[in-house]
Write a protein that holds these residues in place. Sequence first.
Motif, PDB file in Angstrom:
ATOM      1  N   ALA A 195     -21.461  -8.612   6.279  1.00  7.67           N
ATOM      2  CA  ALA A 195     -22.927  -8.709   6.235  1.00  7.67           C
ATOM      3  C   ALA A 195     -23.514  -7.742   5.212  1.00  7.67           C
ATOM      4  O   ALA A 195     -24.583  -7.990   4.661  1.00  7.67           O
ATOM      5  CB  ALA A 195     -23.510  -8.438   7.621  1.00  7.67           C
ATOM      6  N   ASP A 196     -22.805  -6.640   4.957  1.00  8.60           N
ATOM      7  CA  ASP A 196     -23.303  -5.636   4.019  1.00  8.60           C
ATOM      8  C   ASP A 196     -22.573  -5.675   2.681  1.00  8.60           C
ATOM      9  O   ASP A 196     -22.724  -4.760   1.865  1.00  8.60           O
ATOM     10  CB  ASP A 196     -23.148  -4.234   4.623  1.00  8.60           C
ATOM     11  CG  ASP A 196     -23.901  -4.093   5.934  1.00  8.60           C
ATOM     12  OD1 ASP A 196     -25.020  -4.629   6.018  1.00  8.60           O
ATOM     13  OD2 ASP A 196     -23.371  -3.458   6.871  1.00  8.60           O
ATOM     14  N   CYS A 197     -21.759  -6.707   2.472  1.00  6.49           N
ATOM     15  CA  CYS A 197     -20.912  -6.740   1.277  1.00  6.49           C
ATOM     16  C   CYS A 197     -21.715  -7.059   0.024  1.00  6.49           C
ATOM     17  O   CYS A 197     -22.449  -8.053  -0.009  1.00  6.49           O
ATOM     18  CB  CYS A 197     -19.802  -7.772   1.448  1.00  6.49           C
ATOM     19  SG  CYS A 197     -18.736  -7.895  -0.001  1.00  6.49           S
ATOM     20  N   PRO A 198     -21.560  -6.239  -1.008  1.00  9.38           N
ATOM     21  CA  PRO A 198     -22.318  -6.462  -2.249  1.00  9.38           C
ATOM     22  C   PRO A 198     -21.859  -7.697  -3.020  1.00  9.38           C
ATOM     23  O   PRO A 198     -22.590  -8.175  -3.884  1.00  9.38           O
ATOM     24  CB  PRO A 198     -22.065  -5.181  -3.051  1.00  9.38           C
ATOM     25  CG  PRO A 198     -20.773  -4.668  -2.536  1.00  9.38           C
ATOM     26  CD  PRO A 198     -20.742  -5.020  -1.074  1.00  9.38           C
ATOM     27  N   ILE A 199     -20.677  -8.205  -2.734  1.00 10.95           N
ATOM     28  CA  ILE A 199     -20.196  -9.385  -3.454  1.00 10.95           C
ATOM     29  C   ILE A 199     -19.929 -10.549  -2.495  1.00 10.95           C
ATOM     30  O   ILE A 199     -19.101 -11.412  -2.768  1.00 10.95           O
ATOM     31  CB  ILE A 199     -18.930  -9.066  -4.279  1.00 10.95           C
ATOM     32  CG1 ILE A 199     -17.836  -8.450  -3.401  1.00 10.95           C
ATOM     33  CG2 ILE A 199     -19.261  -8.145  -5.429  1.00 10.95           C
ATOM     34  CD1 ILE A 199     -16.519  -8.264  -4.128  1.00 10.95           C
ATOM     35  N   LEU A 200     -20.667 -10.559  -1.420  1.00  9.98           N
ATOM     36  CA  LEU A 200     -20.505 -11.624  -0.418  1.00  9.98           C
ATOM     37  C   LEU A 200     -20.674 -13.011  -1.032  1.00  9.98           C
ATOM     38  O   LEU A 200     -19.934 -13.934  -0.717  1.00  9.98           O
ATOM     39  CB  LEU A 200     -21.520 -11.421   0.716  1.00  9.98           C
ATOM     40  CG  LEU A 200     -21.615 -12.553   1.748  1.00  9.98           C
ATOM     41  CD1 LEU A 200     -20.311 -12.683   2.514  1.00  9.98           C
ATOM     42  CD2 LEU A 200     -22.777 -12.325   2.718  1.00  9.98           C
ATOM     43  N   LYS A 201     -21.617 -13.135  -1.922  1.00  9.01           N
ATOM     44  CA  LYS A 201     -21.928 -14.451  -2.490  1.00  9.01           C
ATOM     45  C   LYS A 201     -20.735 -15.036  -3.252  1.00  9.01           C
ATOM     46  O   LYS A 201     -20.614 -16.253  -3.385  1.00  9.01           O
ATOM     47  CB  LYS A 201     -23.139 -14.365  -3.412  1.00  9.01           C
ATOM     48  CG  LYS A 201     -22.917 -13.572  -4.689  1.00  9.01           C
ATOM     49  CD  LYS A 201     -24.175 -13.642  -5.547  1.00  9.01           C
ATOM     50  CE  LYS A 201     -24.130 -12.904  -6.853  1.00  9.01           C
ATOM     51  NZ  LYS A 201     -23.034 -12.070  -7.191  1.00  9.01           N
ATOM     52  N   GLY A 202     -19.829 -14.157  -3.693  1.00  8.99           N
ATOM     53  CA  GLY A 202     -18.680 -14.649  -4.439  1.00  8.99           C
ATOM     54  C   GLY A 202     -17.396 -14.634  -3.646  1.00  8.99           C
ATOM     55  O   GLY A 202     -16.316 -14.797  -4.209  1.00  8.99           O
ATOM     56  N   CYS A 203     -17.495 -14.454  -2.332  1.00  4.92           N
ATOM     57  CA  CYS A 203     -16.285 -14.306  -1.516  1.00  4.92           C
ATOM     58  C   CYS A 203     -16.136 -15.437  -0.510  1.00  4.92           C
ATOM     59  O   CYS A 203     -16.899 -15.516   0.460  1.00  4.92           O
ATOM     60  CB  CYS A 203     -16.295 -12.974  -0.783  1.00  4.92           C
ATOM     61  SG  CYS A 203     -14.833 -12.715   0.249  1.00  4.92           S
ATOM     62  N   PRO A 204     -15.167 -16.314  -0.709  1.00  7.13           N
ATOM     63  CA  PRO A 204     -14.940 -17.429   0.222  1.00  7.13           C
ATOM     64  C   PRO A 204     -14.706 -16.948   1.654  1.00  7.13           C
ATOM     65  O   PRO A 204     -15.258 -17.509   2.599  1.00  7.13           O
ATOM     66  CB  PRO A 204     -13.680 -18.097  -0.329  1.00  7.13           C
ATOM     67  CG  PRO A 204     -13.524 -17.612  -1.718  1.00  7.13           C
ATOM     68  CD  PRO A 204     -14.176 -16.267  -1.781  1.00  7.13           C
TER      69      PRO A 204
END
Length: 213
Positions: A195-204
């Motif tokens: 939920a706090d990941c800065p690269i969540l949008k790019g992580c399957p």
Amino acid sequence: MPASTPARLLRILEQTYPDARCALDYRNPLELLVATMLSAQCTDERVNMVTPALFARYPDAASYAEAEPAELEDLIHSCGFYRQKAKSIRACCRRLAEEFGGEVPAEMEHLVTLPGVGRKTANVVLNEVFGQPAIAVDTHVLRTGNRLGWISTRDPVKAEFQLLDAVPKKWWGRVTLLLIHHGRNCCSARKPLCADCPILKGCPHGQEALSGG
DNA sequence: ATCCCGAGGG
DNA sequence: CCCTCTGGAT
């Protein structure tokens, strides 16, 4: 062209962890090699506690080669695996003294022939002190790389070559430290903080974890 | 209990 | 491929 290429995500990680660097203290290639050998299953902080006395006692490869095993074990005891590590360091330095003029070789093919030195350790040394863009695959790099979909293997050697393929050369020297910091601070093994990941949008993996439940 | 920037041996 | 080696921090 996908929106979140490794390069884009690495740029974000670089901004998130701008001071991600090698945390081991050393003054020359041999000191980094020894410190890296000690760092297996041990924090860098702990390694840095023993190395001042260690490096003072054994200033060069020949010194380690002639070391009294018990004394060497004693100096590195708190780092764990101390018998194995002492044996490796001594055997490694014996070879350095006998076959490499006491110098740490700057080539992967030579480094991995040294006792106790695998590709991970060799790549750390190549990258840090010999300025070669190399990717060292440790447990964090393996885990985060798989989650991001940049690699697809549990074999560290295959992972290294898959990463060399997936990541632009410009980032080879940085990807290891960035993924290690990210793995420690956010993308942990057990409970990743997606939920706090800065690269969540790019992580399957993160996308699925947050939506799928 | 579980994790920490692995490598070698079986 | 699995096991072992090891102490310290959390």
